[in-house]
Design a protein around this motif. Structure first.
Motif, PDB file in Angstrom:
ATOM      1  N   TYR A  22       0.839  -1.192   0.000  1.00  0.00           N
ATOM      2  CA  TYR A  22       0.000   0.000   0.000  1.00  0.00           C
ATOM      3  C   TYR A  22       0.882   1.253   0.000  1.00  0.00           C
ATOM      4  O   TYR A  22       2.070   1.212   0.365  1.00  0.00           O
ATOM      5  N   SER A  23       0.298   2.364  -0.407  1.00  0.00           N
ATOM      6  CA  SER A  23       1.033   3.626  -0.477  1.00  0.00           C
ATOM      7  C   SER A  23       1.093   4.263   0.909  1.00  0.00           C
ATOM      8  O   SER A  23       0.063   4.635   1.477  1.00  0.00           O
ATOM      9  N   ALA A  26      -0.133   8.015   0.924  1.00  0.00           N
ATOM     10  CA  ALA A  26      -1.582   8.141   0.817  1.00  0.00           C
ATOM     11  C   ALA A  26      -2.263   7.743   2.124  1.00  0.00           C
ATOM     12  O   ALA A  26      -3.224   8.386   2.570  1.00  0.00           O
ATOM     13  N   CYS A  84      -6.801   0.716   1.599  1.00  0.00           N
ATOM     14  CA  CYS A  84      -5.569   1.430   1.239  1.00  0.00           C
ATOM     15  C   CYS A  84      -4.734   0.565   0.303  1.00  0.00           C
ATOM     16  O   CYS A  84      -4.178  -0.455   0.717  1.00  0.00           O
ATOM     17  N   GLY A  86      -1.956   0.239  -3.301  1.00  0.00           N
ATOM     18  CA  GLY A  86      -0.682   0.757  -3.792  1.00  0.00           C
ATOM     19  C   GLY A  86      -0.319   0.025  -5.064  1.00  0.00           C
ATOM     20  O   GLY A  86      -1.143  -0.127  -5.961  1.00  0.00           O
ATOM     21  N   CYS A 115      -5.854   5.443  -3.310  1.00  0.00           N
ATOM     22  CA  CYS A 115      -4.918   5.035  -4.356  1.00  0.00           C
ATOM     23  C   CYS A 115      -5.544   3.928  -5.208  1.00  0.00           C
ATOM     24  O   CYS A 115      -6.590   4.139  -5.802  1.00  0.00           O
ATOM     25  N   THR A 116      -4.995   2.727  -5.216  1.00  0.00           N
ATOM     26  CA  THR A 116      -5.550   1.657  -6.040  1.00  0.00           C
ATOM     27  C   THR A 116      -6.525   0.763  -5.279  1.00  0.00           C
ATOM     28  O   THR A 116      -6.985  -0.241  -5.820  1.00  0.00           O
ATOM     29  N   HIS A 135      -5.895   5.714  -9.171  1.00  0.00           N
ATOM     30  CA  HIS A 135      -4.670   6.362  -9.653  1.00  0.00           C
ATOM     31  C   HIS A 135      -4.637   6.345 -11.181  1.00  0.00           C
ATOM     32  O   HIS A 135      -4.968   5.341 -11.816  1.00  0.00           O
ATOM     33  N   THR A 168      -7.413   9.142  -5.524  1.00  0.00           N
ATOM     34  CA  THR A 168      -6.164   8.697  -6.111  1.00  0.00           C
ATOM     35  C   THR A 168      -5.090   8.655  -5.019  1.00  0.00           C
ATOM     36  O   THR A 168      -5.402   8.700  -3.834  1.00  0.00           O
ATOM     37  N   GLY A 169      -3.830   8.558  -5.433  1.00  0.00           N
ATOM     38  CA  GLY A 169      -2.759   8.419  -4.454  1.00  0.00           C
ATOM     39  C   GLY A 169      -2.107   9.737  -4.089  1.00  0.00           C
ATOM     40  O   GLY A 169      -2.698  10.805  -4.209  1.00  0.00           O
ATOM     41  N   GLN A 209      -6.656  14.735 -11.347  1.00  0.00           N
ATOM     42  CA  GLN A 209      -5.496  14.205 -10.643  1.00  0.00           C
ATOM     43  C   GLN A 209      -4.177  14.427 -11.375  1.00  0.00           C
ATOM     44  O   GLN A 209      -3.144  14.539 -10.745  1.00  0.00           O
TER      45      GLN A 209
END
Length: 344
Positions: A22-23, A26, A84, A86, A115-116, A135, A168-169, A209
């Motif tokens: 995961y990011s 974010a 969450c 990434g 994010c994703t 994203h 998005t991220g 974005q």
């Protein structure tokens, strides 16, 4: 800040489900506005917990891991849950996780994604009939595969559609959470948090974005911006340089001069790089064959596609895909290997 009267005295309970890779940025920018909301209000407006599939730490894409509070079976009562995501989100579609998300929806828990993470909500069939975002690197591959025909994916920074919240991220979750805080608690509270975080402004659902080319060029080159927009909208069936010039109302020679002066390349080269970058996204994010990727990006000859790809990226499309698969396998093996006292 003076303590305000809020309509709901009970804290809003929010869960953050983290999946592998995961990011981290974010994730952090989603949680910190909640902490600051509590601090500024002087009362606990929000409570939050970090959840993983099995309650064990999950490494983010930067290698760091946050210790979860609980697992999906013991998450307790939630008002909202954010997934969450990434990189390599397709590897995270565990059926237990998808069923749990479906059970939360049945309990009328409001669901969101960062994010994703949107991909997992879509795979759980929880975005049918909704507008959402993800994203920008993932939008083209999702559109190309037509996996979710009943879901509208947009290029907006974040989308709030009824009881679904997707963004998005990067730092986009900060703006989404500020909008949520403004709706649920107080607009002035959200604005004060924005100032505390030295954030220029609270972006809204109309913000896109990706940074448009016109931001870089200003308003002085509308013909160039229009040309690039046409290129981005015509990847599968590229327009000729003469057609581009005609559609934006300039001569071919004038268009070539604009690209050389402001983007330091020929328009044909810029167009080719757009198509090759799109091809790379499809190679890494979808299971489309290399031939299908080539056709989707306007290359009618697979050998020509391979030659252009190798010249631009330094390796062929097949090498790109094999290398990505190998790196994912190595990462999964490293994550599964228990730490040793002899490890550096």
């Amino acid at each position: 800040m003076q303590q305000a009267k809020f309509h709901n005295p009970q804290p809003t309970r929010i869960g953050f489900l983290v999946v592998p890779n995961y990011s981290a940025i974010a994730f952090s920018t989603a949680i910190d506005p909640l902490r600051m909301a509590n601090q500024l209000a002087g009362i606990p407006l929000y409570e939050w917990s970090v959840i993983s599939l099995d309650g064990q730490p999950v490494p983010a894409s930067n290698g760091l891991a946050v210790s979860p509070n609980t697992d999906i079976n013991n998450a307790g009562k939630l008002d909202m849950l954010f997934v969450c995501g990434g990189i390599d989100i397709r590897d995270c579609c565990d059926q237990r996780l998808l069923r749990w998300l479906q059970s939360l929806a049945a309990q009328h828990v409001e669901l969101g994604a960062i994010c994703t993470g949107t991909y997992l909500l879509a795979r759980a069939q929880l975005l049918r009939g909704y507008r959402c975002t993800i994203h920008w690197e993932n939008i083209s591959s999702i559109d190309e595969e037509h996996q979710f025909p009943d879901t509208v994916f947009t290029s907006e920074l974040f989308v709030i559609d009824r009881d679904r919240y997707t963004c998005t991220g990067g730092i986009a979750p900060l703006d989404m959470m500020l909008n949520i805080i403004g709706q649920q608690k107080s607009r002035s509270l959200a604005e004060t948090i924005c100032e505390e975080f030295i954030h220029e402004r609270i972006r809204n659902v109309s913000d896109m974005q990706r940074i448009p080319l016109r931001v870089h060029l200003g308003t002085s080159q509308p013909k160039l911006v229009d040309t690039v927009s046409l290129m981005e909208s015509n990847i599968e069936e590229p327009l000729s340089l003469n057609d581009l010039a005609r559609l934006v109302g300039v001569s071919r020679r004038q268009l070539e001069r604009l690209f050389k002066k402001h983007l330091n390349c020929a328009p044909t080269r810029y167009y080719l790089e757009l198509r090759l970058n799109r091809a790379r996204q499809l190679l890494l994010q979808t299971n489309l064959s290399i031939i299908d990727v080539a056709l989707a990006c306007g290359f009618t000859s697979p050998p020509h596609f391979s030659k252009c790809y190798q010249h631009f990226f330094g390796h062929t499309p097949s090498q790109e895909r094999r290398g990505h698969a190998a790196s994912r396998g190595h990462t999964a093996t490293s994550a599964a290997r228990p730490a040793s006292a002899h490890d550096p």
